[in-house]
Every structure is written in C-alpha cells, then in structure tokens.
Scaffold this motif. Structure first.
Motif, mmCIF file in Angstrom:
data_model
loop_
_atom_site.group_PDB
_atom_site.id
_atom_site.type_symbol
_atom_site.label_atom_id
_atom_site.label_comp_id
_atom_site.label_asym_id
_atom_site.label_seq_id
_atom_site.Cartn_x
_atom_site.Cartn_y
_atom_site.Cartn_z
ATOM 1 N N TYR A 1 0.839 -1.213 0.000
ATOM 2 C CA TYR A 1 0.000 0.000 0.000
ATOM 3 C C TYR A 1 0.871 1.260 0.000
ATOM 4 C CZ TYR A 1 -2.562 3.768 2.351
ATOM 5 O OH TYR A 1 -3.082 4.997 2.702
ATOM 6 N N GLN A 2 1.963 1.246 0.786
ATOM 7 C CA GLN A 2 2.861 2.398 0.816
ATOM 8 C C GLN A 2 3.531 2.612 -0.545
ATOM 9 O OE1 GLN A 2 2.850 4.414 3.154
ATOM 10 N NE2 GLN A 2 2.020 3.289 4.897
ATOM 11 N N LEU A 3 3.870 1.524 -1.215
ATOM 12 C CA LEU A 3 4.471 1.640 -2.549
ATOM 13 C C LEU A 3 3.508 2.345 -3.504
ATOM 14 C CD1 LEU A 3 6.126 -1.873 -3.123
ATOM 15 C CD2 LEU A 3 7.303 0.288 -2.692
ATOM 16 N N ARG A 4 2.266 1.893 -3.531
ATOM 17 C CA ARG A 4 1.289 2.489 -4.448
ATOM 18 C C ARG A 4 1.022 3.947 -4.096
ATOM 19 N NH1 ARG A 4 -0.934 -2.644 -3.509
ATOM 20 N NH2 ARG A 4 -2.510 -1.816 -2.074
ATOM 21 N N ASN A 5 0.991 4.247 -2.810
ATOM 22 C CA ASN A 5 0.755 5.626 -2.382
ATOM 23 C C ASN A 5 1.890 6.547 -2.801
ATOM 24 O OD1 ASN A 5 -1.719 6.163 -1.276
ATOM 25 N ND2 ASN A 5 -0.968 6.470 0.802
ATOM 26 N N GLY A 6 3.096 5.994 -2.870
ATOM 27 C CA GLY A 6 4.258 6.801 -3.245
ATOM 28 C C GLY A 6 4.654 6.654 -4.695
ATOM 29 N N ASN A 7 3.767 5.993 -5.498
ATOM 30 C CA ASN A 7 4.069 5.769 -6.920
ATOM 31 C C ASN A 7 5.430 5.084 -7.096
ATOM 32 O OD1 ASN A 7 1.663 7.001 -7.929
ATOM 33 N ND2 ASN A 7 2.580 9.008 -7.569
ATOM 34 N N LYS A 8 5.617 4.017 -6.315
ATOM 35 C CA LYS A 8 6.864 3.272 -6.360
ATOM 36 C C LYS A 8 6.609 1.814 -6.719
ATOM 37 C CE LYS A 8 9.867 6.375 -4.659
ATOM 38 N NZ LYS A 8 11.167 6.736 -5.241
#
Length: 403
Positions: A271-278
């Motif tokens: 979820y953090q990856l998607r939120n940070g466009n990573k």
C-alpha cells in the motif's frame, strides 16, 4: 564566498508533539517508545533525562530509573504530520534545505548576507516555525554541517547559537570527542582506549596515525575535529527501500500468528508503494530467534506494487527461512530496489476487476486509516500501519513496532 550552513533540530520532538495534544504532560517525565519490558525508549523529555534516561535505553530500565514516568507508545503518523508542517515552512523560506531526519534539517544560507544577514534570517525562520507549530526548536549557524550540528547540541534546549568563521577549531577543542557526529559507541570506546577524550587531542594528532587505526574514517574524523567539512546540503535523497519489523513481547512458535504478521507487513508495505508511486523488484524476510541468531533471505522479482505478488513472495521466503522450529523473537519484511513508476497491467494475467479492487481498498485506507482494510489471513496481527515514507524525506521511525 563564506559558507553559511544552518542546522535545525526540533527539541525532544516526539515528546513535544504529545504535549501539544495533551497539556497534562508538560513538566512531567515522559517516555515515548515500546510499552512492554522489551520496548526501547525512542524519545524522552528533559525531565526524564535527569534520571539518567536516554534514547535507545530498554524501557524496563527506564521505568526502574523513573517509576512515575508517563509512558506513551507514540504514533509515527502524528509525528510525520508535525514534521511535514515544519518542512513546508522551511521550504517556503529557504533557498536550499536538506531534511536529514524527521526532526532535523540543514539549510544553506550562503550568499544571504548580501541581502539580510544569515544569522538574523535564521532567527526569524526559527521564530516563524515556533509561532506556527508551537514546537520548541534549536539551531546553530556556522560554515559547515559538522560544526553547526555540534553547535545545535550545545544550544539546546530551545535556543540558538552562531559559530563565527575562524573560531571552529577552538569552539570544538574542549568538547568530548563523542560530540563529533560520526563517533558512535564503538568508535568512542576505541578512542578512549587510545587515551583520547577531548576533541583537542584529535586536533593535535597526525592524520596518518588515525588512518592506520581507522582507515579512511580516521582522516574524516581528523578533518571534522579541525572544523573542516565540505559536504554540501543535499535537497533530496532517493529512498531505496522500505521495511517493517516487529519484536514480540513473548517469543513464539505459532506459525499461524507469524504468517499473519508477515502477510500484514507485506500488505501494508505494498500500500505504501502504491501511495508513493513506487515499484519494488526485491523482497526480503528477516527472522531473529530466541537465541538472537538472525537470518534473512531475499528474492528478486519483476517490478510490482501489487499485494498478490508481494504477499505470495513474502510467504514463500518465510517458509524457506523458518527452518529451526524454535522460538522466534522478531520478524521483518523489506522491499528494496525501488523505482519511481506505476504498475503496468499484464494483459494476460491481471484482471481489471482486481486492479479496481486495489484502488478501492487504497481509497478506504487513505480515508479511514491504513489498517481499515486487510486480508482475513492478516486479521490476527495487531496494527502494522506506519506513516507514508515517500512524503518528501523519509521519516525516521523507531526500528521495531512492539507486538
């Protein structure tokens, strides 16, 4: 041109944030960190420090030293929000700044003397931050990062200091060698065994002697002791990995619980990856057993940010890693080899409905919290949530979330 490097440090930052939300904490010994006996003190108030408590101390020991201290688990998301407020003020009022941690900043004011005066500018910036956030803040201004950081430590609490160009060496001389930022516990112990206690002694040593003992770090230490540091203020550091670890209050062999926790970790990090466009291309799992033997295993994968792939890989690594069948003290998950970008749908494997489901779940998390939605298999774990590590500079968060 004379350099003007400012170091800003939010005093007892976690404690100060908690006091803004609860006035009853003012003038009381406060400890922030893991609340169990295995917890660690992440931050403590100046009132607690008078009892010999410091950051990194086991919480059990801190409680023994100060039984009446108020212990708070802390909330990294809250601290990140306050840090973002300070960052925004600094970015709007500074020509070039570097966020080195959640509560520390460097600002390059070189050339500002032509217009206003760097020290006066720094004072006004500090006053503006305190007025708008109500957080105590200390700073020091000098010609480089090392001297400014040391100066800030001497200016605390909630004060400021200027080290005039040409006075760096005598300013540092009477201080403990441990004040030099690069000197940790092991280096300090080694220097003390050599009879070195004050920075003055290092200043009198030949750099080749320190090179023989410490390698290239010895030369760097010698230069810093002389007040020499040409490192620039770097406005942005690209984050290369994100991770979560959990140390258990009681060691366990419950595989259902362990799998639930590593699943929740992988889900949250995705979820953090998607939120940070990573996107990530490497998954790693870490296990520490009750005898403190620590093992880790990683696997390279195609770039992705989807839960299905990342959870599956995480569980596969856990299965191969958990082989000793003895009590486990800690587990952790890390995603590395991060790159900027959005996930590209595989026309032959990815269903549009699945990708829409991810988007809907992320929207719910953004609105109601990171643990508002999770897989059934992860329901057995306590809250894993952490603040967004890709919001500007990554916040520094206590290494272990205590179960």
């Amino acid at each position: 041109m004379e350099r003007a490097i400012l170091h800003l440090d939010l005093d007892t930052f976690f404690v100060s944030c908690e006091r803004l939300m609860d006035r009853k904490l003012h003038n009381r010994p406060v400890l922030i960190g893991g609340t169990s006996d295995r917890g660690v003190v992440a931050s403590c108030s100046y009132e607690a420090r008078t009892y010999g408590i410091h950051s990194g101390m086991p919480m059990r020991m801190a409680r023994q030293l100060c039984p009446h201290a108020i212990v708070i688990r802390g909330n990294s998301g809250t601290y990140s929000k306050f840090s973002d407020m300070v960052t925004e003020i600094i970015s709007e009022n500074s020509p070039l700044y570097e966020k080195s941690s959640i509560d520390e900043f460097y600002v390059d004011f070189t050339g500002m003397d032509r217009f206003f005066g760097a020290y006066k500018w720094a004072q006004e910036l500090r006053e503006k931050i305190i007025k708008e956030t109500h957080l105590p803040l200390s700073f020091a201004l000098s010609i480089n990062k090392t001297v400014s950081k040391v100066g800030t430590g001497l200016a605390k609490p909630n004060n400021h200091k200027q080290i005039i160009q040409g006075t760096e060496k005598p300013f540092l001389a009477p201080l403990s060698v441990k004040k030099i930022p690069m000197v940790g516990d092991q280096t300090y112990k080694m220097l003390r065994n050599m009879g070195v206690e004050k920075i003055y002694t290092v200043q009198q040593m030949h750099p080749d002697l320190l090179r023989q003992v410490m390698g290239k770090n010895g030369v760097s230490l010698w230069k810093k002791a002389q007040g020499i540091d040409n490192s620039p203020v770097i406005p942005y550091h690209e984050r290369k990995s994100i991770s979560i670890e959990r140390t258990f209050e009681k060691d366990t062999t419950d595989t259902v619980k362990l799998k639930s926790i590593v699943t929740a970790m992988a889900e949250n990090l995705a979820y953090q990856l998607r939120n940070g466009n990573k996107l990530t291309a490497c998954v790693a799992v870490r296990i520490r057993y009750t005898d403190f033997q620590t093992y880790s295993k990683q696997m390279r994968i195609p770039y992705t940010s989807l839960d299905d792939t990342l959870i599956k890989t995480t569980l596969e690594l856990f299965e191969t890693l958990y082989s000793r069948r003895m009590l486990v003290r800690l587990v952790g998950v890390r995603f590395s080899h991060l790159v900027q970008g959005n996930y590209q749908m595989d026309l032959f494997q990815d269903a549009p409905k699945m990708l829409s489901l991810y988007q809907a779940m992320d929207n719910i998390r953004n609105r109601y919290g990171q643990d508002a939605v999770k897989r059934a298999v992860a329901m057995g774990s306590k809250a894993i949530g952490r603040s967004n590590p890709f919001n500007g500079q990554p916040p520094i968060i206590p290494a272990h979330r205590r179960a």
